[in-house]
Design a protein around this motif. Structure first.
Motif, PDB file in Angstrom:
ATOM      1  N   ILE A  79       0.949  -1.174  -0.076  1.00 47.98           N
ATOM      2  CA  ILE A  79       0.008  -0.045  -0.104  1.00 47.98           C
ATOM      3  C   ILE A  79       0.931   1.565  -0.008  1.00 47.98           C
ATOM      4  O   ILE A  79       0.519   2.231  -0.366  1.00 47.98           O
ATOM      5  N   ARG A  80       1.741   1.336   0.608  1.00 48.97           N
ATOM      6  CA  ARG A  80       2.927   2.291   0.611  1.00 48.97           C
ATOM      7  C   ARG A  80       3.505   2.506  -0.773  1.00 48.97           C
ATOM      8  O   ARG A  80       3.821   3.714  -0.995  1.00 48.97           O
ATOM      9  N   GLY A  81       4.000   1.628  -1.550  1.00 45.75           N
ATOM     10  CA  GLY A  81       4.283   1.739  -2.462  1.00 45.75           C
ATOM     11  C   GLY A  81       3.415   2.183  -3.595  1.00 45.75           C
ATOM     12  O   GLY A  81       3.658   2.769  -4.805  1.00 45.75           O
ATOM     13  N   GLY A  82       2.255   1.603  -3.585  1.00 45.91           N
ATOM     14  CA  GLY A  82       0.834   2.166  -4.363  1.00 45.91           C
ATOM     15  C   GLY A  82       1.091   1.560  -5.797  1.00 45.91           C
ATOM     16  O   GLY A  82       1.959   0.807  -6.263  1.00 45.91           O
ATOM     17  N   GLU A  83       0.550   2.179  -6.819  1.00 49.93           N
ATOM     18  CA  GLU A  83       0.379   1.845  -8.237  1.00 49.93           C
ATOM     19  C   GLU A  83       1.826   2.235  -8.724  1.00 49.93           C
ATOM     20  O   GLU A  83       2.290   1.283  -9.712  1.00 49.93           O
ATOM     21  N   LEU A  84       2.446   3.350  -8.440  1.00 50.09           N
ATOM     22  CA  LEU A  84       3.702   3.548  -9.072  1.00 50.09           C
ATOM     23  C   LEU A  84       4.693   2.707  -8.832  1.00 50.09           C
ATOM     24  O   LEU A  84       5.659   2.390  -9.807  1.00 50.09           O
ATOM     25  N   GLU A  85       4.785   1.832  -7.796  1.00 49.63           N
ATOM     26  CA  GLU A  85       5.798   0.767  -7.381  1.00 49.63           C
ATOM     27  C   GLU A  85       5.732  -0.166  -8.395  1.00 49.63           C
ATOM     28  O   GLU A  85       6.815  -0.841  -8.838  1.00 49.63           O
ATOM     29  N   ALA A  86       4.623  -0.503  -9.018  1.00 47.16           N
ATOM     30  CA  ALA A  86       4.414  -1.506  -9.979  1.00 47.16           C
ATOM     31  C   ALA A  86       5.202  -1.224 -11.317  1.00 47.16           C
ATOM     32  O   ALA A  86       5.887  -1.850 -11.836  1.00 47.16           O
ATOM     33  N   TYR A  87       5.021   0.168 -11.664  1.00 44.85           N
ATOM     34  CA  TYR A  87       5.893   0.595 -12.744  1.00 44.85           C
ATOM     35  C   TYR A  87       7.215   0.558 -12.348  1.00 44.85           C
ATOM     36  O   TYR A  87       8.023   0.295 -13.499  1.00 44.85           O
ATOM     37  N   LYS A  88       7.567   1.025 -11.345  1.00 40.33           N
ATOM     38  CA  LYS A  88       9.119   1.131 -11.133  1.00 40.33           C
ATOM     39  C   LYS A  88       9.886  -0.199 -11.232  1.00 40.33           C
ATOM     40  O   LYS A  88      10.875  -0.534 -11.567  1.00 40.33           O
ATOM     41  N   ASN A  89       8.836  -1.175 -10.808  1.00 33.00           N
ATOM     42  CA  ASN A  89       9.489  -2.664 -10.684  1.00 33.00           C
ATOM     43  C   ASN A  89       9.179  -3.470 -12.148  1.00 33.00           C
ATOM     44  O   ASN A  89       9.638  -4.487 -12.013  1.00 33.00           O
ATOM     45  N   ASP A  90       8.608  -2.680 -13.069  1.00 33.57           N
ATOM     46  CA  ASP A  90       8.083  -3.250 -14.443  1.00 33.57           C
ATOM     47  C   ASP A  90       7.424  -4.686 -14.091  1.00 33.57           C
ATOM     48  O   ASP A  90       7.671  -5.597 -14.806  1.00 33.57           O
ATOM     49  N   GLU A  91       6.486  -4.592 -13.108  1.00 34.73           N
ATOM     50  CA  GLU A  91       5.740  -5.961 -13.147  1.00 34.73           C
ATOM     51  C   GLU A  91       4.570  -5.856 -14.037  1.00 34.73           C
ATOM     52  O   GLU A  91       3.302  -5.404 -13.704  1.00 34.73           O
ATOM     53  N   THR A  92       4.814  -6.652 -15.194  1.00 36.09           N
ATOM     54  CA  THR A  92       3.800  -6.416 -16.234  1.00 36.09           C
ATOM     55  C   THR A  92       2.220  -6.937 -15.997  1.00 36.09           C
ATOM     56  O   THR A  92       1.333  -5.897 -16.222  1.00 36.09           O
ATOM     57  N   GLY A  93       2.159  -8.037 -15.283  1.00 37.22           N
ATOM     58  CA  GLY A  93       0.851  -8.328 -15.042  1.00 37.22           C
ATOM     59  C   GLY A  93       0.065  -7.473 -13.836  1.00 37.22           C
ATOM     60  O   GLY A  93      -1.092  -7.369 -14.005  1.00 37.22           O
ATOM     61  N   TYR A  94       0.815  -7.111 -13.024  1.00 39.70           N
ATOM     62  CA  TYR A  94       0.270  -6.396 -12.039  1.00 39.70           C
ATOM     63  C   TYR A  94      -0.127  -4.928 -12.498  1.00 39.70           C
ATOM     64  O   TYR A  94      -1.119  -4.560 -12.253  1.00 39.70           O
ATOM     65  N   ILE A  95       0.694  -4.293 -13.409  1.00 36.58           N
ATOM     66  CA  ILE A  95       0.343  -3.360 -14.271  1.00 36.58           C
ATOM     67  C   ILE A  95      -0.985  -3.415 -14.845  1.00 36.58           C
ATOM     68  O   ILE A  95      -1.904  -2.441 -14.677  1.00 36.58           O
ATOM     69  N   LYS A  96      -1.167  -4.595 -15.663  1.00 33.87           N
ATOM     70  CA  LYS A  96      -2.327  -4.878 -16.428  1.00 33.87           C
ATOM     71  C   LYS A  96      -3.617  -4.855 -15.664  1.00 33.87           C
ATOM     72  O   LYS A  96      -4.595  -4.445 -16.022  1.00 33.87           O
ATOM     73  N   ASN A  97      -3.498  -5.248 -14.260  1.00 32.18           N
ATOM     74  CA  ASN A  97      -4.552  -5.432 -13.554  1.00 32.18           C
ATOM     75  C   ASN A  97      -5.111  -4.038 -13.162  1.00 32.18           C
ATOM     76  O   ASN A  97      -6.125  -3.765 -13.036  1.00 32.18           O
ATOM     77  N   ILE A  98      -4.068  -3.416 -12.824  1.00 31.37           N
ATOM     78  CA  ILE A  98      -4.259  -1.646 -12.485  1.00 31.37           C
ATOM     79  C   ILE A  98      -4.956  -0.844 -13.546  1.00 31.37           C
ATOM     80  O   ILE A  98      -6.013  -0.359 -13.275  1.00 31.37           O
ATOM     81  N   GLU A  99      -4.299  -1.007 -14.654  1.00 28.82           N
ATOM     82  CA  GLU A  99      -4.808  -0.309 -15.777  1.00 28.82           C
ATOM     83  C   GLU A  99      -6.169  -0.874 -16.290  1.00 28.82           C
ATOM     84  O   GLU A  99      -6.894   0.172 -16.906  1.00 28.82           O
ATOM     85  N   LEU A 100      -6.534  -2.081 -16.059  1.00 23.59           N
ATOM     86  CA  LEU A 100      -7.828  -2.692 -16.756  1.00 23.59           C
ATOM     87  C   LEU A 100      -8.892  -2.217 -15.693  1.00 23.59           C
ATOM     88  O   LEU A 100     -10.139  -2.257 -16.112  1.00 23.59           O
ATOM     89  N   CYS A 101      -8.513  -1.740 -14.477  1.00 25.44           N
ATOM     90  CA  CYS A 101      -9.504  -1.194 -13.581  1.00 25.44           C
ATOM     91  C   CYS A 101     -10.564  -2.690 -13.195  1.00 25.44           C
ATOM     92  O   CYS A 101     -11.570  -2.352 -12.996  1.00 25.44           O
TER      93      CYS A 101
END
Length: 450
Positions: free
Chosen positions: A190-212
């Motif tokens: 929670i402290r890293g938030g969505e931006l942490e997913a982008y910093k770590n280039d976690e593709t699947g995690y980012i896809k979940n976030i962007e698909l809402c």
């Protein structure tokens, strides 16, 4: 909206519930090395005849039922059961063994003196649920897992979930703290938030976030935040299991950010519009169930399964067998807007489901790194953390005095003080939050007001 404070919260405790809360705090303090005279409380003989409602207004009037008073009396059977949950500390081992023998032999009566109670519960005994956890880590993580919740109400979730069984609640708390510390690290997520997913280039995690796939917006009729989940957007191949779990925890912890005392649970709307077998994935369902049952007790208000298609009944027949009866009782099947309107106001029912809410559930707004400017202000952060430590110390002192209270009036006074200090702790977190947590899409769009 004025929300009524439900039963079983620190502001509305019955006499026996107060006693169980005192016992949990006494065990935690014992583990953390905080000196407290807790023998009478841990053996069921502590002051507990005044409800917390009375403490809140300072009346000191007893409202305990006859049954509660009977339950708070120490008996041989209860004492023996409780004592069996401890292990030897670093001292008094001979006295501990002798006391244990006396308990097993039933030599203590329900009208024992203060001296005999102290003999039965010697100093240095640690609850077995906590014995494998490091005291400093447990203490730090306990205070870290608080958002705007009151410390007592956080513990009371576990007590309610375990039907006011102190030992079982402690076991559940210990399990959760270990899980948070050693396994899933939700505070870091929670402290890293969505931006942490982008910093770590976690593709699947980012896809979940962007698909809402899951979106927090609005509140139900009881003031609980609503999470709209759209399984039609999910495909198991889009992410790894680890990425899926992180996304689930991000949503759960973000939902906690929306909670305001006395509201301590959220509502989930599973919108099955457009759902097909290609979207079915049992793994996240199992994970969510395990999280709510084991680590986020009493955090689920209602779970709506909306517009279930004809293919869903066989799936439900499998899922319902995994559910705890308490969780199962919170699940409601809805088919129409009118069904939902019994629980959620029309202005928070999405327009595409027939409501009046025109919130965009399909667009994710990625926070800019500039939104996290306060994360770099370590001076202000450290100042607020120092203030937080002082408030926590005050809360601990008030809790010690509450546990050690020798009469109802004193107990009520210290419980009232604890509630007041909890409010200070909440306000401190509100100030501290932008200095320790990356801004989320909800902070950016203004829907989250911590």
């Amino acid at each position: 909206m004025t929300v009524e404070i439900p039963k079983g919260r620190v502001q509305t405790l019955s006499a026996s519930e107060q006693l169980h809360l005192k016992q949990v705090w006494a065990h935690l303090f014992q583990h953390w090395g905080i000196a407290v005279q807790s023998e009478k409380v841990l053996n069921g003989a502590g002051t507990a005849s005044t409800g917390a409602g009375a403490a809140g207004n300072g009346s000191g009037t007893s409202n305990a039922s006859k049954e509660e008073k009977q339950n708070s009396k120490p008996g041989k059977k209860a004492a023996s059961k409780l004592f069996g949950k401890f292990r030897k500390g670093s001292s008094n081992s001979e006295n501990s063994k002798a006391s244990s023998d006396r308990v097993r032999n039933g030599s203590f009566t329900s009208r024992r003196s203060a001296e005999s109670v102290e003999q039965m519960y010697p100093a240095g005994m640690i609850h077995t649920a906590l014995k494998d956890l490091k005291a400093d880590e447990v203490s730090e993580n306990f205070w870290d897992m608080l958002r705007t919740d009151y410390p007592d109400n956080l513990i009371l979730r576990f007590l309610r979930a375990r039907k006011w069984d102190t030992d079982k609640a402690l076991g559940m708390i210990a399990h959760t703290l270990h899980w948070r510390l050693k396994e899933s690290h939700p505070d870091a997520i929670i402290r890293g938030g969505e931006l942490e997913a982008y910093k770590n280039d976690e593709t699947g995690y980012i896809k979940n976030i962007e698909l809402c796939k899951a979106t927090l917006h609005g509140f139900d009729l009881k003031g609980r935040p609503v999470v709209v989940v759209r399984p039609k957007l999910h495909h198991s191949s889009d992410q790894t299991e680890e990425e899926m779990k992180k996304y689930c925890l991000l949503i759960i912890e973000q939902a906690r950010m929306f909670l305001k005392e006395p509201v301590d649970s959220a509502t989930i709307l599973f919108d099955l519009t457009g759902f097909s077998m290609s979207n079915m994935d049992y793994a996240p369902v199992q994970y969510l169930i395990s999280c709510f049952e084991a680590h986020y007790p009493e955090c689920l208000g209602h779970l709506f399964i909306h517009k279930a298609p004809w293919i869903f009944p066989p799936i439900w027949n499998i899922i319902k067998n995994w559910l705890d009866p308490v969780v199962a009782s919170k699940i409601v099947f809805t088919k129409s807007t009118d069904d939902l309107a019994k629980y959620v106001p029309n202005n928070y029912i999405p327009k595409y489901l027939g409501g009046d809410d025109d919130y965009d559930y399909d667009t994710f707004v990625k926070p800019e790194e500039s939104a996290d400017a306060k994360l770099k202000d370590t001076e202000t952060r450290d100042k607020l953390l120092k203030e937080r430590k002082t408030i926590i110390d005050s809360f601990i002192d008030a809790t010690k005095n509450w546990i050690e209270s020798s009469d109802d009036e004193t107990s009520a006074k210290w419980l009232k003080a604890k509630i007041s200090i909890s409010q200070e702790l909440t306000e401190n977190y509100r100030q501290l939050d932008p200095y320790i947590r990356s801004r989320s899409t909800y902070d950016v769009n203004g829907t989250l007001k911590v």
